[in-house]
Design an enzyme around this catalytic site. Structure first.
Site, PDB file in Angstrom:
ATOM      1  N   GLU A 156       7.639   4.965 -24.816  1.00 45.93           N
ATOM      2  CA  GLU A 156       7.483   6.201 -23.835  1.00 45.93           C
ATOM      3  C   GLU A 156       8.970   6.960 -23.732  1.00 45.93           C
ATOM      4  O   GLU A 156       8.951   8.238 -24.042  1.00 45.93           O
ATOM      5  CB  GLU A 156       7.110   5.915 -22.670  1.00 45.93           C
ATOM      6  CG  GLU A 156       6.881   7.018 -21.556  1.00 45.93           C
ATOM      7  CD  GLU A 156       6.563   6.462 -20.262  1.00 45.93           C
ATOM      8  OE1 GLU A 156       5.607   5.589 -20.045  1.00 45.93           O
ATOM      9  OE2 GLU A 156       7.135   6.842 -19.010  1.00 45.93           O
ATOM     10  N   LYS A 206       4.099  -4.099 -21.569  1.00 40.53           N
ATOM     11  CA  LYS A 206       4.455  -2.911 -20.646  1.00 40.53           C
ATOM     12  C   LYS A 206       5.732  -2.360 -20.711  1.00 40.53           C
ATOM     13  O   LYS A 206       5.901  -1.090 -20.851  1.00 40.53           O
ATOM     14  CB  LYS A 206       4.071  -3.265 -19.325  1.00 40.53           C
ATOM     15  CG  LYS A 206       4.318  -2.330 -18.351  1.00 40.53           C
ATOM     16  CD  LYS A 206       3.363  -0.995 -18.481  1.00 40.53           C
ATOM     17  CE  LYS A 206       3.643   0.177 -17.446  1.00 40.53           C
ATOM     18  NZ  LYS A 206       4.869   0.497 -16.818  1.00 40.53           N
ATOM     19  N   LEU A 217       0.778  -1.191  -0.106  1.00 37.29           N
ATOM     20  CA  LEU A 217      -0.014  -0.064   0.094  1.00 37.29           C
ATOM     21  C   LEU A 217       0.879   1.223   0.029  1.00 37.29           C
ATOM     22  O   LEU A 217       0.454   2.212   0.606  1.00 37.29           O
ATOM     23  CB  LEU A 217      -0.938   0.048   1.130  1.00 37.29           C
ATOM     24  CG  LEU A 217      -2.069  -1.276   1.080  1.00 37.29           C
ATOM     25  CD1 LEU A 217      -2.797  -1.166   2.221  1.00 37.29           C
ATOM     26  CD2 LEU A 217      -2.792  -1.301   0.030  1.00 37.29           C
ATOM     27  N   MET A 239       1.365   3.426  -5.465  1.00 33.43           N
ATOM     28  CA  MET A 239       0.578   2.672  -6.319  1.00 33.43           C
ATOM     29  C   MET A 239      -0.500   1.801  -5.903  1.00 33.43           C
ATOM     30  O   MET A 239      -1.491   1.790  -6.351  1.00 33.43           O
ATOM     31  CB  MET A 239       1.728   1.948  -7.380  1.00 33.43           C
ATOM     32  CG  MET A 239       2.747   2.766  -8.157  1.00 33.43           C
ATOM     33  SD  MET A 239       1.843   3.655  -9.410  1.00 33.43           S
ATOM     34  CE  MET A 239       1.209   2.395 -10.474  1.00 33.43           C
ATOM     35  N   ASN A 250      -0.506  -4.447   4.035  1.00 40.54           N
ATOM     36  CA  ASN A 250       0.561  -4.050   3.629  1.00 40.54           C
ATOM     37  C   ASN A 250       1.578  -4.735   4.785  1.00 40.54           C
ATOM     38  O   ASN A 250       1.094  -4.594   5.912  1.00 40.54           O
ATOM     39  CB  ASN A 250       0.853  -2.644   3.824  1.00 40.54           C
ATOM     40  CG  ASN A 250       2.174  -1.875   3.359  1.00 40.54           C
ATOM     41  OD1 ASN A 250       2.435  -2.009   2.120  1.00 40.54           O
ATOM     42  ND2 ASN A 250       3.025  -1.439   4.155  1.00 40.54           N
ATOM     43  N   HIS A 283       6.039  -0.706 -24.102  1.00 46.48           N
ATOM     44  CA  HIS A 283       5.151   0.684 -24.083  1.00 46.48           C
ATOM     45  C   HIS A 283       6.280   1.525 -23.202  1.00 46.48           C
ATOM     46  O   HIS A 283       6.279   2.608 -23.840  1.00 46.48           O
ATOM     47  CB  HIS A 283       4.068   0.327 -23.147  1.00 46.48           C
ATOM     48  CG  HIS A 283       3.489   1.343 -22.448  1.00 46.48           C
ATOM     49  ND1 HIS A 283       4.053   2.173 -21.440  1.00 46.48           N
ATOM     50  CD2 HIS A 283       2.375   2.412 -22.869  1.00 46.48           C
ATOM     51  CE1 HIS A 283       3.218   3.388 -21.236  1.00 46.48           C
ATOM     52  NE2 HIS A 283       2.146   3.379 -22.018  1.00 46.48           N
ATOM     53  N   ASN A 284       7.054   1.201 -22.375  1.00 47.09           N
ATOM     54  CA  ASN A 284       7.664   2.374 -21.779  1.00 47.09           C
ATOM     55  C   ASN A 284       8.930   2.625 -22.584  1.00 47.09           C
ATOM     56  O   ASN A 284       9.239   3.617 -22.489  1.00 47.09           O
ATOM     57  CB  ASN A 284       8.302   1.594 -20.059  1.00 47.09           C
ATOM     58  CG  ASN A 284       7.190   1.746 -19.215  1.00 47.09           C
ATOM     59  OD1 ASN A 284       5.893   1.594 -19.570  1.00 47.09           O
ATOM     60  ND2 ASN A 284       7.635   1.439 -17.880  1.00 47.09           N
ATOM     61  N   ASN A 335       6.219  -3.366 -11.806  1.00 43.19           N
ATOM     62  CA  ASN A 335       7.114  -3.345 -13.163  1.00 43.19           C
ATOM     63  C   ASN A 335       7.891  -4.485 -13.011  1.00 43.19           C
ATOM     64  O   ASN A 335       9.404  -4.356 -13.063  1.00 43.19           O
ATOM     65  CB  ASN A 335       7.743  -2.135 -13.322  1.00 43.19           C
ATOM     66  CG  ASN A 335       6.839  -1.183 -14.026  1.00 43.19           C
ATOM     67  OD1 ASN A 335       5.942  -1.354 -14.630  1.00 43.19           O
ATOM     68  ND2 ASN A 335       7.212   0.212 -13.754  1.00 43.19           N
ATOM     69  N   SER A 351      -0.048   1.123 -16.535  1.00 41.69           N
ATOM     70  CA  SER A 351       0.743   2.182 -16.904  1.00 41.69           C
ATOM     71  C   SER A 351      -0.129   3.359 -16.420  1.00 41.69           C
ATOM     72  O   SER A 351      -1.657   3.112 -16.419  1.00 41.69           O
ATOM     73  CB  SER A 351       0.754   2.222 -18.493  1.00 41.69           C
ATOM     74  OG  SER A 351       1.270   3.458 -18.958  1.00 41.69           O
TER      75      SER A 351
HETATM   76  P1  NBP Z   1       7.583   0.662  -3.649  1.00 37.59           P
HETATM   77  O1  NBP Z   1       8.080   0.274  -5.385  1.00 37.59           O
HETATM   78  O2  NBP Z   1       8.320   1.795  -3.305  1.00 37.59           O
HETATM   79  O3  NBP Z   1       7.648  -0.587  -2.820  1.00 37.59           O
HETATM   80  C1  NBP Z   1       7.100  -0.192  -1.628  1.00 37.59           C
HETATM   81  C2  NBP Z   1       5.992  -1.337  -1.295  1.00 37.59           C
HETATM   82  O4  NBP Z   1       6.611  -2.534  -1.246  1.00 37.59           O
HETATM   83  C3  NBP Z   1       5.674  -1.069   0.306  1.00 37.59           C
HETATM   84  O5  NBP Z   1       4.247  -1.414   0.287  1.00 37.59           O
HETATM   85  C4  NBP Z   1       6.651  -2.184   1.148  1.00 37.59           C
HETATM   86  O6  NBP Z   1       5.999  -2.438   2.099  1.00 37.59           O
HETATM   87  C5  NBP Z   1       6.598  -3.050   0.146  1.00 37.59           C
HETATM   88  N1  NBP Z   1       7.592  -4.181   0.624  1.00 37.59           N
HETATM   89  C6  NBP Z   1       9.150  -4.048   0.277  1.00 37.59           C
HETATM   90 BR1  NBP Z   1       9.908  -2.503  -0.052  1.00 37.59          BR
HETATM   91  N2  NBP Z   1       9.698  -5.000   0.632  1.00 37.59           N
HETATM   92  C7  NBP Z   1       8.464  -6.021   0.901  1.00 37.59           C
HETATM   93  C8  NBP Z   1       8.607  -7.278   1.340  1.00 37.59           C
HETATM   94  N3  NBP Z   1       9.657  -7.954   1.427  1.00 37.59           N
HETATM   95  N4  NBP Z   1       7.500  -7.760   1.787  1.00 37.59           N
HETATM   96  C9  NBP Z   1       6.320  -7.175   1.592  1.00 37.59           C
HETATM   97  N5  NBP Z   1       6.317  -6.083   1.134  1.00 37.59           N
HETATM   98  C10 NBP Z   1       7.479  -5.418   0.794  1.00 37.59           C
HETATM   99  O7  NBP Z   1       5.915   1.019  -4.040  1.00 37.59           O
HETATM  100  P2  NBP Z   1       5.246   1.959  -5.297  1.00 37.59           P
HETATM  101  O8  NBP Z   1       5.938   2.863  -5.864  1.00 37.59           O
HETATM  102  O9  NBP Z   1       3.787   1.921  -5.079  1.00 37.59           O
HETATM  103  O10 NBP Z   1       5.487   0.587  -6.400  1.00 37.59           O
HETATM  104  C11 NBP Z   1       4.704  -0.491  -6.397  1.00 37.59           C
HETATM  105  C12 NBP Z   1       5.049  -1.301  -7.692  1.00 37.59           C
HETATM  106  O11 NBP Z   1       4.567  -0.524  -8.877  1.00 37.59           O
HETATM  107  C13 NBP Z   1       6.725  -1.606  -8.049  1.00 37.59           C
HETATM  108  O12 NBP Z   1       6.688  -2.590  -8.802  1.00 37.59           O
HETATM  109  C14 NBP Z   1       6.667  -0.203  -9.163  1.00 37.59           C
HETATM  110  O13 NBP Z   1       7.976  -0.732 -10.093  1.00 37.59           O
HETATM  111  C15 NBP Z   1       5.506  -0.352  -9.940  1.00 37.59           C
HETATM  112  N6  NBP Z   1       5.331   1.157 -10.270  1.00 37.59           N
HETATM  113  C16 NBP Z   1       4.519   1.286 -11.378  1.00 37.59           C
HETATM  114  C17 NBP Z   1       4.372   2.656 -11.878  1.00 37.59           C
HETATM  115  C18 NBP Z   1       3.518   2.776 -13.173  1.00 37.59           C
HETATM  116  O14 NBP Z   1       3.526   3.799 -13.574  1.00 37.59           O
HETATM  117  N7  NBP Z   1       2.882   1.545 -13.418  1.00 37.59           N
HETATM  118  C19 NBP Z   1       4.790   3.900 -11.288  1.00 37.59           C
HETATM  119  C20 NBP Z   1       5.559   3.763  -9.899  1.00 37.59           C
HETATM  120  C21 NBP Z   1       5.624   2.187  -9.622  1.00 37.59           C
HETATM  121  P3  NBP Z   1       6.475  -1.345   3.693  1.00 37.59           P
HETATM  122  O15 NBP Z   1       5.550  -0.196   3.849  1.00 37.59           O
HETATM  123  O16 NBP Z   1       6.388  -2.423   4.590  1.00 37.59           O
HETATM  124  O17 NBP Z   1       7.887  -1.127   3.373  1.00 37.59           O
END
Ligand code: NBP
Length: 485
Positions: free
Chosen positions: A197, A190, A18, A21, A40, A193-194, A110, A136
């Site tokens: 981008e 995806k 949580l 994203m 989370n 796509h990136n 991702n 995306s």
């Molecule tokens: P982050 O990539 O910053 O990850 C943070 C989350 O991962 C927190 O909920 C954290 O829990 C959890 N986490 C971690 Br770190 N290690 C963990 C573990 N061992 N067990 C369980 N949970 C764990 O979050 P985000 O920026 O929201 O991105 C989430 C995903 O979406 C990523 O794969 C990212 O690449 C992708 N993304 C996509 C876009 C897009 O445009 N599509 C943009 C940004 C990100 P905690 O709170 O307990 O530390």
């Protein structure tokens, strides 16, 4: 009124992770009438989501994976939105343990598509379904409607389709989500796509560079040019936000914001993977690869500083001897042409990946679901859709009759812009390399014939002949006779 569901209710979908994203995606599900289970690793994030947004719909918060899984309706469906890599593997293992046969684990992060292929095999071996879904649109898309590219088994799509359609962006009543293909297909498209981008952003950057340092225009004036461009063929989210960024002044100094931002861009993620995969598949995705290199070069701070200290000669041509209005229009057309090449190459890579992995990806689906929610959303995608509607086996997007017609109007301005940039010493890696790609495709003869001759000379690699079948070699160190192998 807080609508956090009673524990006796079951959730249609769950979100694990949580951070920004995951919490936005969970809110999007809840706002669209779904009961959402949320979990989370650190419970503070779960509590913050419920206290700040619990009134937006029905949530079931849990503080253990077991409670989370128990709060899901069968077949259970849980989307993982945690850090890509080891964290995703850890969560997949926990969910696989706690879930039952037929339940669906979705990775919305991702992930690299080869990881998705591996994970699908591992999860399927334990009787659960695994769906790698590209999502995306960043934070804003996750909350208000992303473009979603789910892979995995077709059977999972039957169950997941309606719930993903409930949160996806919509264009002309069509949701921007569809089943892309088996195992890693969703994360693969995806990734590309990136990559597209990256190229789209780079060609916009090159156009800006030419207007700024070639035509001597100020950022605010260029912002107006981009606004005008956004009303025509180039109508797209990226052109729209470019105008916003260029019009913005720095709240601290009042200078154009673009002038106070450090000109070094990162390239660690999916754009780089797209370029690497293009090399692996042997697909010339020059626009995407040059965009990744352009970012790498921008970050080569020490080398750039050394080169700027007057070390490297710039040549003597410094004036642009063209009419400014004509030059601006030429740059618009060059941008359109280079963008067209980048998309054409990106679709080539998708076709090559689909063939290599047997995914049967339909390019029309991508042109449809990328029209909304995602960063490369653009009017242009309607034309791409039409191109593949007219000919599903188009050898290259630029060979579609509509785009060929566009290129008639773009080619001369594009050549003039590359010449002007070259004379002025302004870098246009994608404008220029795309033009070389285009001319290479058109060329009747390529120097590859000479390269084959060299290879035969130093390594006896053999060659084919234009006039008859077979494989041949010249006895280079002997009598130079021709041998058929
Ligand atoms: P982050 O990539 O910053 O990850 C943070 C989350 O991962 C927190 O909920 C954290 O829990 C959890 N986490 C971690 Br770190 N290690 C963990 C573990 N061992 N067990 C369980 N949970 C764990 O979050 P985000 O920026 O929201 O991105 C989430 C995903 O979406 C990523 O794969 C990212 O690449 C992708 N993304 C996509 C876009 C897009 O445009 N599509 C943009 C940004 C990100 P905690 O709170 O307990 O530390």
């Amino acid at each position: 009124m807080t609508q956090t569901a009673e524990k006796t209710d079951l959730a249609q979908i769950g979100v694990v992770g949580l951070a920004v994203m995951g919490s936005n995606l969970a809110r999007n599900f809840a706002r669209n009438g779904n009961t959402v289970a949320v979990y989370n690793r650190s419970p503070e994030k779960t509590r913050a989501l419920i206290s700040e947004h619990g009134d937006e719909g029905a949530f079931i918060p849990s503080e253990t994976v077991e409670d989370f899984v128990a709060s899901l309706e069968r077949p259970r469906k849980a989307i993982i939105m945690v850090q890509a890599g080891a964290a995703t593997d850890a969560v997949i293992n926990q969910l696989t343990e706690a879930m039952d046969e037929g339940d669906i684990i979705i990775d919305g992060g991702n992930a690299l598509f080869t990881d998705t292929i591996r994970r699908e095999k591992e999860v399927a071996a334990k009787g659960r379904h695994f769906v790698g879904a590209g999502i995306s649109g960043g934070e804003e898309g996750a909350l208000n409607g992303p473009s979603i590219m789910p892979g995995g088994p077709a059977e999972s799509w039957e169950t997941l389709g309606p719930i993903l359609e409930s949160i996806a962006a919509e264009v002309d009543g069509t949701p921007c989500v569809t089943h892309i293909g088996p195992d890693g297909a969703g994360h693969f498209v995806k990734m590309v796509h990136n990559g597209i981008e990256y190229a789209d952003m780079q060609v916009i950057g090159e156009a800006y560079q030419l207007l700024r340092y070639g035509a001597g225009m100020e950022p605010a004036e260029i912002a107006e040019v981009f606004r005008e461009w956004n009303a025509g063929d180039l109508d797209s989210y990226l052109i729209e936000i470019t105008a916003e960024v260029l019009a913005q002044t720095d709240p601290d100094t009042g200078a154009p914001l673009v002038d106070v931002i450090v000109d070094a861009a990162g390239q660690k993620g999916t754009g780089r993977w797209t370029a690497i995969n293009g090399l692996d598949l042997g697909v010339p995705i020059t626009g995407i690869a040059e965009s990744v290199f352009a970012r790498a070069l921008s970050s080569a701070t020490a080398q750039r500083a050394a080169a700027q200290e007057g070390q490297l000669p710039s040549g003597t041509i410094t004036e642009l001897n063209v009419d400014k209005a004509e030059f601006v229009e030429d740059v618009r057309r060059a941008l359109y042409a280079a963008k067209l090449i980048a998309y054409s190459q990106g679709f080539d890579e998708i076709k090559a990946g689909s063939d290599e992995f047997g995914w049967n990806v339909d390019p029309r689906d991508l042109a449809t679901i990328w029209r909304g929610g995602c960063i490369i959303r653009a009017k242009f995608l309607d034309r791409i859709r039409e191109a593949y509607d007219n000919d599903a086996d188009l050898p290259a997007l630029i060979l579609d009759p509509y785009f060929k017609g566009e290129l008639e109007n773009l080619i001369d301005p594009w050549r003039r812009v590359v010449v002007a940039a070259t004379q002025l010493g302004l870098p246009v890696p994608v404008f220029a390399s795309s033009l070389s790609y285009y001319d290479s495709l058109r060329a009747e003869r390529l120097p590859a014939a000479l390269i084959q001759g060299q290879r035969d000379f130093f390594g006896a690699h053999t060659f084919k002949r234009v006039d008859r079948e077979g494989t041949f070699h010249i006895e280079w160190s002997g009598d130079r006779s021709l041998t058929e192998m």
